[in-house]
Scaffold this motif. Structure first.
Motif, PDB file in Angstrom:
ATOM      1  N   GLU A  10       0.816  -1.209   0.000  1.00 39.01           N
ATOM      2  CA  GLU A  10       0.000   0.000   0.000  1.00 39.01           C
ATOM      3  C   GLU A  10       0.852   1.261   0.000  1.00 39.01           C
ATOM      4  O   GLU A  10       0.376   2.339  -0.342  1.00 39.01           O
ATOM      5  CB  GLU A  10      -0.930   0.008   1.220  1.00 39.01           C
ATOM      6  N   LEU A  11       2.115   1.128   0.388  1.00 34.64           N
ATOM      7  CA  LEU A  11       3.023   2.273   0.410  1.00 34.64           C
ATOM      8  C   LEU A  11       3.697   2.500  -0.928  1.00 34.64           C
ATOM      9  O   LEU A  11       4.385   3.506  -1.118  1.00 34.64           O
ATOM     10  CB  LEU A  11       4.098   2.065   1.492  1.00 34.64           C
ATOM     11  N   VAL A  12       3.506   1.579  -1.861  1.00 28.41           N
ATOM     12  CA  VAL A  12       4.141   1.665  -3.179  1.00 28.41           C
ATOM     13  C   VAL A  12       3.228   2.439  -4.124  1.00 28.41           C
ATOM     14  O   VAL A  12       2.014   2.212  -4.142  1.00 28.41           O
ATOM     15  CB  VAL A  12       4.417   0.253  -3.738  1.00 28.41           C
ATOM     16  N   PRO A  13       3.765   3.373  -4.914  1.00 26.63           N
ATOM     17  CA  PRO A  13       2.927   4.131  -5.842  1.00 26.63           C
ATOM     18  C   PRO A  13       2.141   3.211  -6.773  1.00 26.63           C
ATOM     19  O   PRO A  13       2.659   2.176  -7.227  1.00 26.63           O
ATOM     20  CB  PRO A  13       3.942   4.972  -6.635  1.00 26.63           C
ATOM     21  N   PRO A  14       0.898   3.553  -7.076  1.00 28.92           N
ATOM     22  CA  PRO A  14       0.066   2.703  -7.941  1.00 28.92           C
ATOM     23  C   PRO A  14       0.695   2.407  -9.293  1.00 28.92           C
ATOM     24  O   PRO A  14       0.529   1.307  -9.828  1.00 28.92           O
ATOM     25  CB  PRO A  14      -1.226   3.518  -8.091  1.00 28.92           C
ATOM     26  N   VAL A  15       1.422   3.375  -9.852  1.00 24.83           N
ATOM     27  CA  VAL A  15       2.009   3.162 -11.176  1.00 24.83           C
ATOM     28  C   VAL A  15       3.034   2.036 -11.133  1.00 24.83           C
ATOM     29  O   VAL A  15       3.161   1.254 -12.087  1.00 24.83           O
ATOM     30  CB  VAL A  15       2.640   4.465 -11.718  1.00 24.83           C
ATOM     31  N   ARG A  16       3.751   1.926 -10.021  1.00 26.62           N
ATOM     32  CA  ARG A  16       4.718   0.845  -9.925  1.00 26.62           C
ATOM     33  C   ARG A  16       4.030  -0.493  -9.732  1.00 26.62           C
ATOM     34  O   ARG A  16       4.449  -1.519 -10.288  1.00 26.62           O
ATOM     35  CB  ARG A  16       5.715   1.100  -8.790  1.00 26.62           C
ATOM     36  N   ARG A  17       2.980  -0.524  -8.933  1.00 31.46           N
ATOM     37  CA  ARG A  17       2.234  -1.773  -8.760  1.00 31.46           C
ATOM     38  C   ARG A  17       1.647  -2.230 -10.087  1.00 31.46           C
ATOM     39  O   ARG A  17       1.656  -3.435 -10.415  1.00 31.46           O
ATOM     40  CB  ARG A  17       1.127  -1.578  -7.722  1.00 31.46           C
ATOM     41  N   ALA A  18       1.153  -1.272 -10.878  1.00 31.26           N
ATOM     42  CA  ALA A  18       0.578  -1.621 -12.184  1.00 31.26           C
ATOM     43  C   ALA A  18       1.650  -2.153 -13.122  1.00 31.26           C
ATOM     44  O   ALA A  18       1.437  -3.127 -13.858  1.00 31.26           O
ATOM     45  CB  ALA A  18      -0.107  -0.401 -12.788  1.00 31.26           C
ATOM     46  N   ALA A  19       2.834  -1.519 -13.116  1.00 33.03           N
ATOM     47  CA  ALA A  19       3.924  -1.971 -13.979  1.00 33.03           C
ATOM     48  C   ALA A  19       4.365  -3.383 -13.614  1.00 33.03           C
ATOM     49  O   ALA A  19       4.617  -4.221 -14.485  1.00 33.03           O
ATOM     50  CB  ALA A  19       5.105  -1.004 -13.884  1.00 33.03           C
ATOM     51  N   ALA A  20       4.432  -3.664 -12.306  1.00 36.54           N
ATOM     52  CA  ALA A  20       4.829  -5.004 -11.870  1.00 36.54           C
ATOM     53  C   ALA A  20       3.786  -6.042 -12.260  1.00 36.54           C
ATOM     54  O   ALA A  20       4.122  -7.159 -12.674  1.00 36.54           O
ATOM     55  CB  ALA A  20       5.050  -5.006 -10.358  1.00 36.54           C
ATOM     56  N   ALA A  21       2.522  -5.672 -12.146  1.00 35.14           N
ATOM     57  CA  ALA A  21       1.449  -6.620 -12.471  1.00 35.14           C
ATOM     58  C   ALA A  21       1.474  -7.011 -13.940  1.00 35.14           C
ATOM     59  O   ALA A  21       1.139  -8.152 -14.297  1.00 35.14           O
ATOM     60  CB  ALA A  21       0.097  -5.999 -12.119  1.00 35.14           C
ATOM     61  N   LEU A  22       1.882  -6.091 -14.800  1.00 34.68           N
ATOM     62  CA  LEU A  22       1.940  -6.378 -16.237  1.00 34.68           C
ATOM     63  C   LEU A  22       3.049  -7.367 -16.589  1.00 34.68           C
ATOM     64  O   LEU A  22       3.043  -7.960 -17.666  1.00 34.68           O
ATOM     65  CB  LEU A  22       2.155  -5.077 -17.023  1.00 34.68           C
ATOM     66  N   ASP A  23       4.016  -7.529 -15.674  1.00 33.94           N
ATOM     67  CA  ASP A  23       5.187  -8.352 -15.981  1.00 33.94           C
ATOM     68  C   ASP A  23       5.461  -9.327 -14.829  1.00 33.94           C
ATOM     69  O   ASP A  23       6.597  -9.620 -14.521  1.00 33.94           O
ATOM     70  CB  ASP A  23       6.395  -7.426 -16.218  1.00 33.94           C
ATOM     71  N   TRP A  24       4.398  -9.820 -14.208  1.00 38.05           N
ATOM     72  CA  TRP A  24       4.543 -10.650 -13.010  1.00 38.05           C
ATOM     73  C   TRP A  24       4.763 -12.108 -13.371  1.00 38.05           C
ATOM     74  O   TRP A  24       4.118 -12.653 -14.255  1.00 38.05           O
ATOM     75  CB  TRP A  24       3.303 -10.510 -12.128  1.00 38.05           C
ATOM     76  N   HIS A  25       5.689 -12.743 -12.669  1.00 31.57           N
ATOM     77  CA  HIS A  25       6.013 -14.152 -12.881  1.00 31.57           C
ATOM     78  C   HIS A  25       5.548 -14.939 -11.660  1.00 31.57           C
ATOM     79  O   HIS A  25       5.753 -14.497 -10.520  1.00 31.57           O
ATOM     80  CB  HIS A  25       7.522 -14.308 -13.083  1.00 31.57           C
TER      81      HIS A  25
END
Length: 412
Positions: A341-356
């Motif tokens: 929850e402390l991580v900016p949403p844009v970073r969470r979204a970027a990680a979700a697009l490339d999650w393994h």
């Protein structure tokens, strides 16, 4: 009248001056603020404010902590606020001194409660490759912003170029198709506007933008001149200067975890290689290959994963034959769920697009751009630095015991 602020920078001084003069001519009620950091050795920074008719005012500000850029920050926002309070200026053009990087200044201006409507880097296309290949320290070129400034010409120019959503292109007879292609591949999402483009000409379009990441700025976002019947058609560069700019999105687009990196390309003798792997590097083999990898391309950047540091997202930033490697914090997969929850949403979204499913967002994602790129040789060298099948199969506890070859480089 609300005050719009456009930041214009770049190491190509002649192109920068031409871009500023074009804005002064095309936007009625505009002024230029410029802090000359070349006077810093004498203990002061000289400030000028001018309009299309000439100098309006001059001033000086003392150095702050022996740092010319610090003095600029201290003096710039009060001057802009003075212009805003006077309510006679439509556009304040902040012309940055040669080696000042636009990211820091845009963030300072925005934090001062002012509206940044654009960040523009002025470029002479014929000088892109020579500047990217110039590994000299700024101090050697007389361009250091402080006594402790250890930046190089190449890495400073690369950041100036890649941060700005608008590139103002000088008319350069020496520039050829290779130069223009190199510029396009280095920053494919930029809006490229010829400085001398007449009113009614929007200039060459940017390449299609990816929808996978946020793009700073946007057409007419926050544009004080949009829909103004008295504004007329100010020309493409002026329209770009008033188009709107998102400081937070611009910062996210530069962060190695969610950066808007170039995509694969190969045209007019210029190539961009995108190398993406889900296996970590062997620290010793990668360290031994750093010189060859750094010199393989005019520009390379991205994020990478060392087997002995499985929780650290590492940033790769190379230009001019020099490489900067630094930690950019933890991979998201290394964080407890409560910390997300402390991580900016844009970073969470970027990680979700490339999650393994096994490694999360851990990966190697490096991009190399250069004329004459040896794609096959570079790919082979990178592959040879990864863990072998046997090393990979040994598991993470075994990886952590590998020799820490990067500790000195990362100043651990």
């Amino acid at each position: 009248m609300s005050l719009a602020v456009a930041v214009v920078g770049g190491l190509h001084a002649a192109a920068r001056t031409a871009a500023v003069d074009r804005l002064l001519a095309d936007v009625p009620g505009s002024v230029v603020l410029h802090h000359d950091l070349s006077t810093a050795p004498a203990g002061r920074v000289a400030r000028t404010v001018r309009d299309r008719d000439g100098i309006v005012s001059r001033g000086e500000t003392p150095l702050v902590n022996d740092c010319a850029c610090c003095a600029l920050r201290e003096d710039l926002v009060p001057e802009l606020r003075r212009l805003a309070d006077a309510a006679t200026t439509r556009l304040a053009i902040v012309e940055l001194w040669d080696s000042v990087e636009p990211k820091a200044m845009a963030e300072v201006i925005a934090s001062g409660g002012l509206t940044v409507t654009s960040v523009i880097t002025a470029v002479d296309p014929a000088l892109v490759l020579p500047y990217l290949g110039n590994g000299d320290d700024l101090a050697e070129a007389g361009l250091a912003a402080a006594a402790t400034d250890r930046r190089t010409v190449a890495d400073t120019f690369a950041r100036q170029l890649e941060y700005a959503p608008v590139l103002a292109l000088a008319d350069s007879p020496e520039a050829d198709d290779e130069d223009m292609e190199l510029l396009a591949q280095l920053h494919p999402t930029a809006r490229r506007v010829p400085i001398d483009a007449p009113a009614g000409d929007g200039g060459p379009p940017a390449r299609p933008r990816s929808t996978a990441r946020p793009v700073p700025g946007g057409a007419d976002a926050g544009n004080p001149g949009a829909g103004d019947p008295g504004a007329g058609d100010p020309g493409p560069l002026a329209r770009a200067a008033l188009a709107g700019f998102d400081v937070e999105a611009a910062a996210a687009a530069q962060h190695p975890a969610c950066a808007l990196l170039p995509q694969e390309a190969d045209d007019h003798g210029v190539s961009t290689l995108v190398w993406h792997r889900r296996r970590p590097f062997h620290p010793e083999r990668l360290y031994a290959a750093l010189e060859d990898l750094t010199c393989a391309a005019a520009r390379s950047r991205g994020r990478f994963w060392l087997a002995d540091k499985p929780d650290s997202l590492l940033h790769w930033d190379a230009a001019g034959g020099a490489l900067c490697v630094e930690s950019a914090g933890p991979w998201l997969a290394a964080l407890p769920d409560a910390a997300w929850e402390l991580v900016p949403p844009v970073r969470r979204a970027a990680a979700a697009l490339d999650w393994h499913p096994e490694h999360g967002d851990r990966c190697n994602h490096l991009v190399f751009t250069s004329p004459g790129l040896d794609r096959e040789g570079l790919t082979g060298l990178l592959e040879s630095c990864l863990l072998t099948d046997a090393e990979y199969a040994a598991g993470r506890e075994s990886w952590r015991r590998l020799p820490p070859a990067f500790d000195t480089l990362l100043e651990v």
